[in-house]
Design a protein around this motif. Structure first.
Motif, PDB file in Angstrom:
ATOM      1  N   ALA A 199      -2.378   6.581  -0.134  1.00 10.70           N
ATOM      2  CA  ALA A 199      -0.948   6.875  -0.632  1.00 10.70           C
ATOM      3  C   ALA A 199      -1.021   6.623  -2.181  1.00 10.70           C
ATOM      4  O   ALA A 199      -0.141   7.411  -2.963  1.00 10.70           O
ATOM      5  CB  ALA A 199       0.127   6.177   0.125  1.00 10.70           C
ATOM      6  N   ASP A 200      -1.768   5.523  -2.659  1.00  5.45           N
ATOM      7  CA  ASP A 200      -1.639   5.548  -3.762  1.00  5.45           C
ATOM      8  C   ASP A 200      -2.569   6.373  -4.586  1.00  5.45           C
ATOM      9  O   ASP A 200      -2.513   6.257  -6.040  1.00  5.45           O
ATOM     10  CB  ASP A 200      -2.106   3.887  -4.306  1.00  5.45           C
ATOM     11  N   ARG A 222      -3.942   9.211  -6.788  1.00  4.35           N
ATOM     12  CA  ARG A 222      -3.244  10.339  -7.858  1.00  4.35           C
ATOM     13  C   ARG A 222      -3.048  11.667  -6.931  1.00  4.35           C
ATOM     14  O   ARG A 222      -2.076  12.273  -7.209  1.00  4.35           O
ATOM     15  CB  ARG A 222      -3.894  10.562  -9.050  1.00  4.35           C
ATOM     16  N   MET A 230      -2.426  12.161  -3.970  1.00  2.00           N
ATOM     17  CA  MET A 230      -1.254  12.046  -3.025  1.00  2.00           C
ATOM     18  C   MET A 230       0.118  11.617  -3.701  1.00  2.00           C
ATOM     19  O   MET A 230       1.042  12.029  -3.296  1.00  2.00           O
ATOM     20  CB  MET A 230      -1.583  11.066  -1.938  1.00  2.00           C
ATOM     21  N   ALA A 231      -0.066  11.103  -4.806  1.00  2.00           N
ATOM     22  CA  ALA A 231       1.231  10.697  -5.704  1.00  2.00           C
ATOM     23  C   ALA A 231       2.056  11.606  -6.530  1.00  2.00           C
ATOM     24  O   ALA A 231       3.026  11.485  -6.935  1.00  2.00           O
ATOM     25  CB  ALA A 231       0.441   9.306  -6.503  1.00  2.00           C
ATOM     26  N   VAL A 232       1.374  12.918  -6.516  1.00  2.00           N
ATOM     27  CA  VAL A 232       1.851  14.009  -7.339  1.00  2.00           C
ATOM     28  C   VAL A 232       2.057  15.103  -6.533  1.00  2.00           C
ATOM     29  O   VAL A 232       1.478  15.346  -5.561  1.00  2.00           O
ATOM     30  CB  VAL A 232       1.090  14.112  -8.796  1.00  2.00           C
ATOM     31  N   GLN A 251      -6.377   5.540 -12.667  1.00  2.00           N
ATOM     32  CA  GLN A 251      -6.078   6.544 -11.446  1.00  2.00           C
ATOM     33  C   GLN A 251      -7.219   6.242 -10.289  1.00  2.00           C
ATOM     34  O   GLN A 251      -8.176   5.826 -10.531  1.00  2.00           O
ATOM     35  CB  GLN A 251      -6.595   7.730 -12.151  1.00  2.00           C
ATOM     36  N   TYR A 296      -9.857   2.172  -6.546  1.00  2.00           N
ATOM     37  CA  TYR A 296      -8.717   1.291  -5.964  1.00  2.00           C
ATOM     38  C   TYR A 296      -8.638  -0.460  -6.360  1.00  2.00           C
ATOM     39  O   TYR A 296      -7.708  -0.654  -6.877  1.00  2.00           O
ATOM     40  CB  TYR A 296      -8.627   1.360  -4.563  1.00  2.00           C
ATOM     41  N   ASP A 314       0.970  14.539   3.162  1.00  2.00           N
ATOM     42  CA  ASP A 314      -0.184  13.684   3.887  1.00  2.00           C
ATOM     43  C   ASP A 314      -0.219  14.289   5.253  1.00  2.00           C
ATOM     44  O   ASP A 314       1.001  14.109   6.028  1.00  2.00           O
ATOM     45  CB  ASP A 314       0.273  12.430   3.892  1.00  2.00           C
ATOM     46  N   ARG A 319       5.638  14.571  -3.738  1.00  2.00           N
ATOM     47  CA  ARG A 319       4.334  14.116  -3.549  1.00  2.00           C
ATOM     48  C   ARG A 319       3.663  15.361  -2.949  1.00  2.00           C
ATOM     49  O   ARG A 319       4.122  16.200  -2.399  1.00  2.00           O
ATOM     50  CB  ARG A 319       4.457  12.866  -2.620  1.00  2.00           C
TER      51      ARG A 319
END
Length: 354
Positions: A80-81, A83, A85-87, A231, A220, A165, A162
């Motif tokens: 989820a963190d 990039r 997925m986060a945009v 990123q 990560y 998912d 986002r």
């Protein structure tokens, strides 16, 4: 690898580049030895076959899913963190860009990742196509083609700020991604057995998927200890090709994961070809083949940036974390590639697959 100790010793930017280099070397060696190629798999499937190329591709993406989802279950990363997925994701970009990329990779006789591997093996056709791909990708990222790309990508985007998912959207159990990867791997092994695929090639095919997991976990871990924002990403060859090109052209460019990834693939593939005595200089056979490959590279460069990733970036890396637009882009790449093979290559107007 103790990422924190590495950061304290050489700094954050060099550590990111070194992690990219490591990921790239693993990818380069594994891709060269397994002959992993999405274009080859789509062409094989379009011709009514479930052969060795389909088996290798299925094994690669399935092992990437297994490794990545397994790492997430163990707390080694959190998708989820990422990039991707986060945009917001672009459905229109995934569809249009995926189709363009699929057409382009058949015309160029290889996706962007495969071109990089072949270029390191002495294939001058891939060197030319790869350079054109990188230039067009940079033009689509920050140059004259960035406007059209932004317009097309903005036609239809994911809601909520986002990407989608898929596991959460379908309200599936957390381990369902891991189970799905295992089932895909079993299917790959069944097809491989029917085609009498050797264990060595299967191991290296799985190694490509492992390289994707290495990239995710490494970035990560770096993000957890770095002072500056990092990123969370893994193997892809659209943005990194453009960034690597600019790194060597712009003295103000900085080290990052992408800048290490591309040279790592070249080094890994080159060493593998030398050790196996497969390094050989090759050029274009005819002028028409050159025009075809160059046009395909242009389509891939723009298509990859529009789709949010190439055959590796969207098809394997994005697929391994179940990003909705990544799977859409992958599906459209298959459609574009199969249609191109059926309408052009199977009619005998293009050279046979290499």
């Amino acid at each position: 690898m103790d990422v924190l100790a590495l950061v304290e010793r050489i700094g954050e930017a060099p550590t990111a580049a070194l992690l990219g280099l490591l990921t790239g070397v693993i990818f380069g060696v594994a891709a060269q030895r397994s002959r992993f190629c999405l274009r080859a798999a789509t062409v094989e499937f379009a011709r009514g076959q479930l052969g060795d190329k389909v088996a290798v591709w299925l094994l690669t993406i399935s092992t990437a899913i297994v490794w990545v989802q397994g790492a997430q279950a163990l707390g080694l990363m959190y998708s989820a963190d990422a990039r991707m997925m986060a945009v917001p994701g672009s459905w229109s970009g995934a569809i249009l860009g995926g189709l363009m990329f699929g057409v382009g990779m058949v015309l160029s006789r290889g996706c962007s990742g495969r071109l990089l591997v072949l270029a390191a093996n002495g294939n001058l056709r891939s060197v030319v196509s790869g350079l054109i791909f990188a230039v067009v990708a940079q033009m689509s990222l920050k140059g004259i083609l960035s406007g059209p790309r932004d317009y097309l990508a903005g036609l239809w985007v994911t809601s909520g700020g986002r990407n989608l998912d898929l596991i959460a959207f379908f309200r599936l159990p957390e381990l369902s991604g891991l189970v799905f990867g295992i089932l895909m791997a079993i299917l790959a092994l069944i097809i491989a057995r029917k085609n009498r695929l050797g264990a060595r090639r299967l191991i290296f095919g799985a190694g490509v998927g492992f390289a994707v997991a290495v990239g995710w976990v490494a970035t990560y871990e770096l993000a957890q200890v770095a002072f500056e924002p990092v990123q969370i990403e893994s193997a892809t060859f659209s943005g990194p090709s453009a960034h690597t090109l600019m790194f060597f052209l712009d003295r103000d460019a900085v080290l990052e994961f992408d800048v290490g990834l591309v040279p790592g693939v070249v080094i890994g593939s080159f060493l593998a070809s030398i050790l196996t005595r497969e390094f050989k200089f090759q050029g274009f056979d005819t002028e028409s083949n050159m025009r075809r490959a160059m046009f395909g590279a242009v389509l891939m460069g723009f298509g990859a940036m529009l789709a949010g990733g190439c055959a590796i970036g969207a098809g394997v890396t994005g697929g391994s974390i179940f990003a909705g637009t990544a799977w859409m882009a992958l599906f459209c790449m298959w459609i574009g590639a199969m249609a191109t093979d059926i309408l052009i290559d199977q009619r005998g107007r293009a050279p046979a697959a290499a």
